[in-house]
Design an enzyme around this catalytic site. Structure first.
Site, PDB file in Angstrom:
ATOM      1  N   GLU A 267       0.881  -1.170   0.000  1.00  0.00           N
ATOM      2  CA  GLU A 267       0.000   0.000   0.000  1.00  0.00           C
ATOM      3  C   GLU A 267       0.914   1.213   0.000  1.00  0.00           C
ATOM      4  OE1 GLU A 267      -1.240   3.112   2.105  1.00  0.00           O
ATOM      5  OE2 GLU A 267      -2.215   1.690   3.473  1.00  0.00           O
ATOM      6  N   CYS A 304      -2.498   7.625   5.130  1.00  0.00           N
ATOM      7  CA  CYS A 304      -2.567   7.237   3.720  1.00  0.00           C
ATOM      8  C   CYS A 304      -3.874   7.679   3.087  1.00  0.00           C
ATOM      9  CB  CYS A 304      -2.387   5.724   3.580  1.00  0.00           C
ATOM     10  SG  CYS A 304      -3.383   4.768   4.738  1.00  0.00           S
TER      11      CYS A 304
END
Length: 509
Positions: A267, A304
């Site tokens: 990720e 994120c």
């Protein structure tokens, strides 16, 4: 605290031997060196960890799901029992604060218990049985049964911005252990003390539950050598990573260059665009601007899912929302970032926006401190954002860019060229949704999670959650690193044709 930390890698149920070279963690607020010294993992100890994981794999994969569930619940209980010490050290190493870290510890424990419940229920195995029919014509039908099986030892890289929920006992570790895979964690060098405390909690649970030696190891390093060697190691079968795009891409290259390439579930990078539609702009400028301000400055923007791009209508109505957001950003307090390196990268990102022609509208309060970061609001035109990718690259920190659009076509054009994202958000009103069906369809192709009238920060740990997205948000947009489906990453499908009952896995027999 130094008395309880040894600074040595955990190799299964044993500890590594000290080496000649050491490194220290630093206080994220002051830069002060924190004790004790940590010893980077030596190649021989990395080999020991990999061999122990491979040796444990057969027995651990065969462990009844109920016993693995008890193991996960035991880890959660150990973390909670040691919570005060973990949070104290984590706050010094990350400057995230007691409240944030207490919540993150709770999330970490809840993730472990979610996967324990998943194991109890068994649906994750995706069992399919096509019974044979010897009398079928023109050809007999074979008996075919399939289910998911664990991959083998998994390497997990701790994340800088989530020292608990995406690190030693975080979602990657929890889902891999649930699948039946031993785990070797590469601790993040910015919070080794936190990592050791959590690693010792995992090891205590493994001992208590009688898990095979080698089911969990924790490796320290302050550079790249241990991580690279771990990805290259022939006994490692998959990688879980949360971090920068450059870091994820480097691991993907290493894994792809192996004689037997392995999957890297990384990720990496996302700006999580927020599309504020015209009627919402006119009717709710205050609530939307307040929510955006809280979201992009949360935790110094080190999420994120930080909304780094906001599509806002050009003109007077959009100006009202913009001006309120700017006013709030100017009053926002500075906050220490995780590390000096992240703080430098934040400054580089801001300079890139300026070089690309973005107009800086606001800067929050300045504060003394090694890594203090101030909120920043920028503005540019939709046409410029479409043409210049520098304006839409992630800036990891408390910064957001207002992209002013003049038509629905400009919204669609932006959605068409934007990179893969973890999230995309729409703020709109009931009487304008039908008009924006084409935009929703475009965003479905570009993001793993679509939101309406909320903010993207805050990822619910639940069965339906998708925390993933097309590249470069992740290395594989078909997967998620949060939620029950995360277990699928560390499994593969195996079919058994015409097998006698005695040879079938218990779940298929």
């Amino acid at each position: 605290m130094p008395r309880t930390l040894k600074g040595l890698s955990l190799i299964g149920l044993a500890s590594a031997q000290p080496g000649e070279r050491t490194f220290h963690a630093a206080d994220a607020r002051t830069g002060e060196r924190l004790e004790p010294a940590f010893h980077p993992t030596r190649p021989a100890d990395l080999d020991r960890a990999a061999a122990a994981a491979e040796h444990a794999f057969g027995a651990y994969a065969a462990t009844p799901p109920a016993e693995r569930a008890d193991f996960l619940r035991a880890i959660a209980a150990e973390l909670e029992a040691r919570g005060e010490a973990i949070i104290e050290r984590a706050d010094r190493e990350t400057a995230l604060g007691d409240a944030r870290l207490t919540g993150e510890l709770g999330r970490t424990a809840n993730q472990l218990r979610l996967f324990a419940t998943l194991l109890d229920e068994g649906d994750w195995l995706d069992i399919r049985i096509d019974a044979g029919d010897p009398g079928r014509t023109p050809a007999p039908k074979p008996d075919v049964r399939s289910l998911r099986r664990p991959l083998g030892p998994v390497a997990v890289f701790g994340a800088s911005n989530f020292p608990l929920a995406f690190s030693v006992a975080g979602g990657d570790t929890a889902s891999a252990l649930a699948a039946g895979c031993p785990v070797i964690v590469k601790a993040h060098p910015a919070h080794p003390g936190t990592s050791e405390l959590v690693g010792r909690a995992v090891r205590a649970a493994a001992r208590e539950q009688g898990m095979p030696d080698g089911v969990f190891s924790l490796l320290f390093d302050d550079g790249y050598e241990v991580g690279q060697a771990l990805v290259r190691h022939p006994l490692v079968r998959a990688v879980g990573f949360t971090g920068s795009r450059s870091g994820g891409q480097a691991l993907m290259r290493l894994a792809g260059e192996r004689p037997d390439p392995i999957p890297v579930y990384a990720e990496m990078s996302s700006v999580n665009p927020v599309f504020v539609l015209p009627l919402a702009t006119r009717r709710r400028p205050g609530p939307i601007s307040d929510a955006l301000l809280a979201s992009f400055t949360l935790g110094a923007g080190q999420f994120c899912t930080n909304p780094g791009i906001v599509l806002l209508e050009a003109g007077e109505a959009g100006d009202v929302l913009r001006d309120r957001l700017v006013e709030g950003a100017r009053k926002a307090e500075a906050h220490a970032m995780l590390t000096a390196g992240i703080h430098r990268a934040f400054g580089t990102g801001l300079q890139r926006l300026a070089d690309a022609g973005a107009r800086r509208l606001a800067e929050g309060h300045r504060a003394a401190g090694l890594t203090a970061a101030s909120a920043a609001v920028w503005e540019t035109d939709a046409s410029a954002a479409v043409d210049d990718p520098r304006l839409t690259q992630e800036v990891f920190g408390p910064s957001t860019v207002l992209v002013r659009y003049r038509s629905d076509d400009e919204l669609l054009a932006f959605a068409g060229v934007m990179e893969g994202q973890l999230t995309a958000t729409l703020h709109g009103e009931d009487d304008e949704w039908e008009r924006y069906r084409p935009l929703v369809a475009a965003l479905e192709r570009k993001a793993g999670r679509l939101l309406v009238n909320q903010v993207p920060t805050g990822v619910e740990v639940c069965r339906a959650m998708v925390h993933g997205g097309p590249y470069p948000a992740t290395s594989d947009g078909r997967t998620t690193s949060v939620g029950a489906r995360a277990i699928e990453r560390f499994t593969r499908l195996v079919a058994y044709q015409n097998f006698p009952k005695a040879l079938l896995p218990n779940e298929l027999a």
